[in-house]
Design an enzyme around this catalytic site. Structure first.
Site, PDB file in Angstrom:
ATOM      1  CE  LYS A   1      -4.205   0.951   2.477  1.00  0.00           C
ATOM      2  NZ  LYS A   1      -4.852   0.869   3.792  1.00  0.00           N
TER       3      LYS A   1
HETATM    4  C1  E4P Z   1      -8.197   1.243   4.322  1.00  0.00           C
HETATM    5  O1  E4P Z   1      -7.451   0.811   3.473  1.00  0.00           O
HETATM    6  C2  E4P Z   1      -8.086   2.600   4.896  1.00  0.00           C
HETATM    7  O2  E4P Z   1      -6.825   2.783   5.430  1.00  0.00           O
HETATM    8  C3  E4P Z   1      -9.182   2.809   5.900  1.00  0.00           C
HETATM    9  O3  E4P Z   1     -10.407   2.355   5.361  1.00  0.00           O
HETATM   10  C4  E4P Z   1      -9.287   4.228   6.381  1.00  0.00           C
HETATM   11  O4  E4P Z   1     -10.437   4.362   7.179  1.00  0.00           O
HETATM   12  P1  E4P Z   1     -10.686   5.628   8.138  1.00  0.00           P
HETATM   13  O5  E4P Z   1     -10.887   6.847   7.298  1.00  0.00           O
HETATM   14  O6  E4P Z   1     -11.933   5.263   8.912  1.00  0.00           O
HETATM   15  O7  E4P Z   1      -9.472   5.737   9.004  1.00  0.00           O
END
Ligand code: E4P
Length: 216
Positions: A83
């Site tokens: 990622k």
């Molecule tokens: C997933 O890949 C993201 O990092 C995550 O959904 C972020 O979510 P949040 O905005 O609730 O922290």
């Protein structure tokens, strides 16, 4: 449609897996920081719990650092996806890692333009954050719909959408109706989706009525 667990907690991942709701897992530094143990160890345990992709985020912000970290993280398990934050250097790293056969996810995407660049760089996945856009009075679902239209109309952009930062059951239903490839959902939200007050009332009534013939 695949559903991923948006968590680094093994118990939450296991519980989702029991219901067929762990086609993959997304983590980020915030989610990993909530757990005890070493960064790599946490990821290794998650990778052995699920067969699908496990998304692990790099911490570097320069392309050399991202590539180095990506190569190291990719050694943890075959199902690791790297990622990478949506940055100029991030896109450069995506191209290099993609050429080496390492799968990438461009994260922190907040516009359709960013999604196009990520797909052109060779990202396997692009990760738009709905809830964080809604938090600042923008329409997260509209962004998802726009990226989906672009990818459907341009099949040469071979990139899957992971709808992230999902906050409500309504988000899940809308995204599923839209036909988004993948939804990554926090475990609390999976529980919310399961519950309905009329289901509880119905069960209560059936149990009460069953008392009348149980001992006959
Ligand atoms: C997933 O890949 C993201 O990092 C995550 O959904 C972020 O979510 P949040 O905005 O609730 O922290």
């Amino acid at each position: 449609m695949d559903i991923y667990v948006d968590s680094a907690n093994l118990n939450e991942i296991y519980q989702a897996k029991e219901l067929g709701l762990a086609d993959g897992v997304t983590t980020n530094p915030t989610l990993i920081a909530k757990e005890n143990g070493n960064f790599e160890e946490i990821l290794k345990n998650i990778c052995s719990e699920v067969t699908g992709p496990v998304h692990a985020e790099v911490l570097s912000l320069d392309s050399d650092g991202i590539v180095k970290e990506g190569r190291e993280l990719a050694k943890i398990a075959d199902n690791i996806v790297i990622k990478i934050p949506m940055l100029h250097d991030g896109l450069k790293a995506v191209r290099i890692l993609n050429a080496e056969g390492i799968k990438t996810n461009v994260t922190l995407v907040f516009s359709a333009g960013q999604a196009i660049l990520a797909a052109k760089a060779g990202a396997t996945y692009v990760c738009p954050f709905l809830g964080r856009l809604d938090d600042i009075c923008h329409d997260g679902l509209e962004l998802l719909s726009s990226i989906r239209t672009i990818f459907v109309n341009n099949p040469d952009l071979e990139c899957q959408i992971i709808a992230a930062s999902i906050r409500t059951p309504a988000h899940v239903v809308e995204l599923a109706s839209m036909g988004v490839d993948i939804l990554t959902v926090p475990s609390k939200l999976l529980t919310q989706l399961e519950k309905h007050p009329l289901t509880d009332l119905g069960i209560e009534q059936f149990c009460k009525d069953a008392e009348k013939f149980k001992n006959l």
